[in-house]
Write an enzyme that holds these catalytic residues in place. Structure first.
Site, PDB file in Angstrom:
ATOM      1  N   GLU A  53       0.702  -1.103   0.038  1.00 35.15           N
ATOM      2  CA  GLU A  53      -0.080  -0.081   0.178  1.00 35.15           C
ATOM      3  C   GLU A  53       0.780   1.197   0.090  1.00 35.15           C
ATOM      4  OE1 GLU A  53      -0.935  -2.693   1.491  1.00 35.15           O
ATOM      5  OE2 GLU A  53      -2.956  -3.025   0.969  1.00 35.15           O
TER       6      GLU A  53
ATOM      7  N   HIS B 197     -10.357  -5.364  10.950  1.00 29.06           N
ATOM      8  CA  HIS B 197     -10.878  -5.106   9.302  1.00 29.06           C
ATOM      9  C   HIS B 197     -12.158  -4.270   9.799  1.00 29.06           C
ATOM     10  CE1 HIS B 197      -8.144  -8.330   8.714  1.00 29.06           C
ATOM     11  NE2 HIS B 197      -8.100  -8.076   7.493  1.00 29.06           N
TER      12      HIS B 197
END
Lengths: 422, 334
Positions: free
Chosen positions: B57, B126
């Site tokens: 990322e 998450h």
């Protein structure tokens, strides 16, 4: 307020090496050349590193001349270029002028900082000039450059205005970022100089992104992505390098290895300080970064290489005379003997001075006169920069967004300071 | 159309209209998108414009921002916004602040999109909502669509916008279907950034919400109406800039406010809305402002605990009643 219209990429012509430096060119001719470069640039006075009249006496010839680099190139999984570099007297004289100007500008910045006219962080480049100047000698203004916070000289090398540089350092409105950036945030988009970044290592993926756009648009240009030995261990560097290699991005990672990441010596920070080899599957070249011609040769080689093959790493073996920043005396982690030794043996300006003298391209006095003129030029620029006012309070709220869509913004006490963004 | 199709069609149309728009992210191409939002786009636009990235990322976000510096218009997908934390330096320091630090020379026309907030049973790492974090930063725009119309209109506006936009979707909304007008389906359709939508008009209490919580608020409003409380539901659509004018106008009408969000309560979106109303419309308030948010704990996995950690419709109804000084449900009076 909307930015000035972006320069349509297909209209930027391929320009030769810094035409404004052509010693017989008048300022008017330089301005005409720059009008072709970009409409915005034509509205400003042509960026001159030095008044052209100074070149009289010093050889202006474009006769080719071959000089050997100080040491041969060491390479990793690629055949290195030859250590015989083709140059001209004009190029060597220009390199001397540019490096001497950068040296003088950085020393002047040191004084301004001590006089508290420059605040915050100030990272000086003196000692490393050959990297900036050698790179420019090998590329065009259509190629892109990005670096971290030691950016004053890169800005100047890209044609940045000396007054704008000092004004920015002092936080004045005529600064290149209108006083809103400071030392670490110089940009010059019309010369494809993308700053000017304070977060160590962040500029590396950004530079790969610049190269991505160049490849996307099939421009045939490259990006020089500069970072230091301190940043060389950043994870994001390897993430970006991996993608650059996968997608064959035309990016050259240039490690300006001045051997100290702030106060940490390279061998204390890196298990492997052979930064040119750290790309693993990416080829690399180790270059004497204090040798203008070696830098130029390596950058020329690298540009040709990446357009065909994807990324390459150039490790510039260089040195900074100042500490990491103005808050660092630079002597708690290295000896004064080391600093003096490098200055004695490897100074980039002295190397080119010797070349000019040995090849009889200038006399010692002519070069001294040039340096005196440079000193005056820098002093004049500083005086002019000091006249520039601080930015108006309305600047506080400008440029937060391009498309402000009538957004509200607030000062510290929103009952007192509240505005619709311009 | 479903929210998924709305997003897909918006991406397709914007890529078709502007060749400088490209997509980058994990599994956006060959896998057709982790949540199938980018389905079919690799086949249509090719691998030069739909790029599958390695799981890096920080690297690909930086590359996207660098490409935007050069004037391309990247749409960077985070598989979920939880992973944006790996790249948050680039979102904030390289993207949000660039236009300001360069005094307008370097703008960053980039969109960061992906699912945000809780899904179902995916656990603590998450499930976080990042609306408050990103909306904190001047220089960013933060959008949170609810319906298919929002998804299409706001994503198109985000891609066309010259500033960095964080586009917070919701995984559980992807499959939901909403009626859309022909105007919404037109390729030139776009919604203005910074304007909230009154999803349901009311006169007794205002409920502000964004993303999935809008649906919950609407259901709560239905229940409240049977008790004689007419709730006005505001779909914020835009977290930054926040439509303070719409919120305050509504509160000046209803005199009562419940802020609703899925994320952690401390320093959340509701806190900002509360302060904005106190600053501008204090005299209009007939009751303290109520706040419904996620529980102040990392998201647990066990289904019963998860249920306690995320706002439920009965929580919203209870808070609205409190704002109306009605502790117990009452039948509607004529």
């Amino acid at each position: 307020s909307p930015p000035s219209a972006p320069v349509p990429r297909h209209r930027i012509p391929q320009i030769p090496l810094n035409p404004a430096r052509a010693s017989r060119a008048s300022p008017a001719m330089a301005a005409a050349i720059l009008r072709r470069l970009s409409p915005a640039a034509a509205q400003r006075a042509p960026p001159r590193l030095l008044p052209p009249t100074l070149a009289r006496g010093v050889s202006d010839s474009t006769e080719p001349l071959t000089v050997e680099t100080s040491v041969p190139f060491t390479s990793h999984i690629v055949d290195p270029p030859s250590r015989d570099v083709s140059t001209t007297p004009r190029e060597l004289a220009a390199a001397f002028r540019d490096m001497a100007l950068m040296r003088r500008a950085e020393i002047a910045a040191d004084s301004l900082y001590k006089a508290k006219l420059i605040r915050g962080f100030c990272h000086l480049y003196d000692g490393q000039e050959a990297v900036a100047v050698g790179m420019e000698a090998a590329i065009t203004r259509r190629d892109a450059i990005i670096t971290a916070y030691r950016d004053h000289c890169l800005y100047l090398a890209r044609g940045g205005d000396l007054v704008a540089a000092f004004a920015e350092l002092m936080g004045r409105v005529d600064g290149c970022s209108r006083g809103k950036g400071g030392s670490m945030h110089f940009y010059k988009k019309d010369a494809n100089f993308y700053g000017g970044h304070g977060i160590v290592g962040a500029q590396v993926p950004l530079g790969c992104g610049l190269a991505f756009a160049q490849r996307y648009r099939k421009e045939g240009t490259v990006t020089f992505d500069l970072y230091g030995d301190g940043a060389a261990n950043q994870g994001q560097l390897f993430e970006a390098l991996n993608m650059a290699a996968l997608w064959k991005l035309p990016v050259i990672l240039v490690c300006e290895n001045n051997h100290y990441g702030m106060g940490t010596a390279e061998w204390k920070a890196s298990k492997s300080p052979a930064y040119y080899k750290r790309g693993d599957y990416v080829p690399g070249l180790k270059v004497d970064g204090m040798d203008f011609l070696a830098v130029k040769q390596a950058c020329k080689f690298a540009k040709e290489h990446v357009l065909e093959n994807g990324p390459i790493i150039l490790e510039m073996d260089t040195y900074r005379y100042h500490g990491h920043s103005m808050s660092d005396p630079g002597s708690t982690y290295r000896t004064r003997d080391e600093i003096a030794g490098i200055r004695q043996e490897r100074d980039p300006i002295e190397r080119v001075r010797k070349l000019l003298l040995t090849h009889d391209l200038a006399t010692a006095q002519e070069l001294k006169d040039m340096e005196k003129e440079i000193r005056k030029e820098v002093d004049t620029a500083i005086a002019k920069a000091k006249e520039s006012p601080m930015p108006d309070t309305s600047e506080l709220f400008k440029n937060v967004y391009v498309n402000d869509c009538g957004l509200e913004s607030f000062g510290v006490d929103r009952k007192v300071v509240r505005t619709v963004l311009p | 159309i479903t929210v998924r199709d709305a997003l897909n069609s918006a991406l397709d149309e914007e890529m078709s209209a502007d060749p400088s728009v490209f997509l980058m992210g994990e599994e956006v191409g060959e896998y057709q998108g982790a949540y199938k939002i980018t389905k079919g786009l690799l086949d249509k636009y090719g691998p030069d414009r739909v790029l599958d990235t390695p799981i890096t990322e920080a690297g690909f976000t930086g590359i996207g921002v660098g490409a935007a510096y050069q004037g391309l218009r990247p749409v960077i997908e985070f598989m979920t916004f939880n992973f944006s934390m790996q790249a948050i330096d680039h979102i904030i320091n390289s993207a949000a602040k660039s236009n300001y630090m360069s005094a307008g020379q370097i703008n960053v026309p980039i969109v960061f999109r992906g699912p945000n907030g809780a899904a179902a049973g995916v656990g603590a790492q998450h499930s976080q909502c990042y609306a408050a974090w990103f909306a904190h930063v001047p220089g960013l725009k933060v959008l949170a669509p609810y319906s298919s119309e929002d998804a299409r209109g706001l994503l198109k506006a985000a891609i066309r916008d010259p500033d960095p936009v964080v586009f917070l979707e919701n995984e559980l909304l992807y499959g939901e279907s909403f009626p859309v007008s022909d105007e919404v389906l037109d390729s030139s359709f776009a919604l203005p950034i910074g304007k909230a939508k009154i999803e349901r008009e009311g006169k007794d209490v205002t409920i502000t919400a964004f993303s999935k919580m809008v649906g919950y608020a609407l259901q709560a409003a239905e229940i409240l109406s049977k008790e004689g409380i007419s709730a006005e539901v505001i779909n914020l659509r835009s977290i930054r800039p926040l439509d303070r004018a719409a919120i305050n106008a509504s509160v000046r009408k209803t005199n009562r406010l419940v802020t609703l969000e899925e994320g952690f309560p401390q320093h959340g979106v509701g806190a900002e809305i509360c302060m904005s109303v106190v600053e501008e419309s204090f005299e209009y308030l007939d009751a303290p402002i109520e706040r419904i948010a996620g529980a102040d704990v990392p998201m647990p996995y066990a289904a019963n605990l998860e249920r306690l950690a995320v706002p439920q419709i009965e929580d919203i109804v209870r808070a609205a009643r409190r704002a109306c000084y009605r502790a117990l449900p009452m039948t509607a009076t004529a």
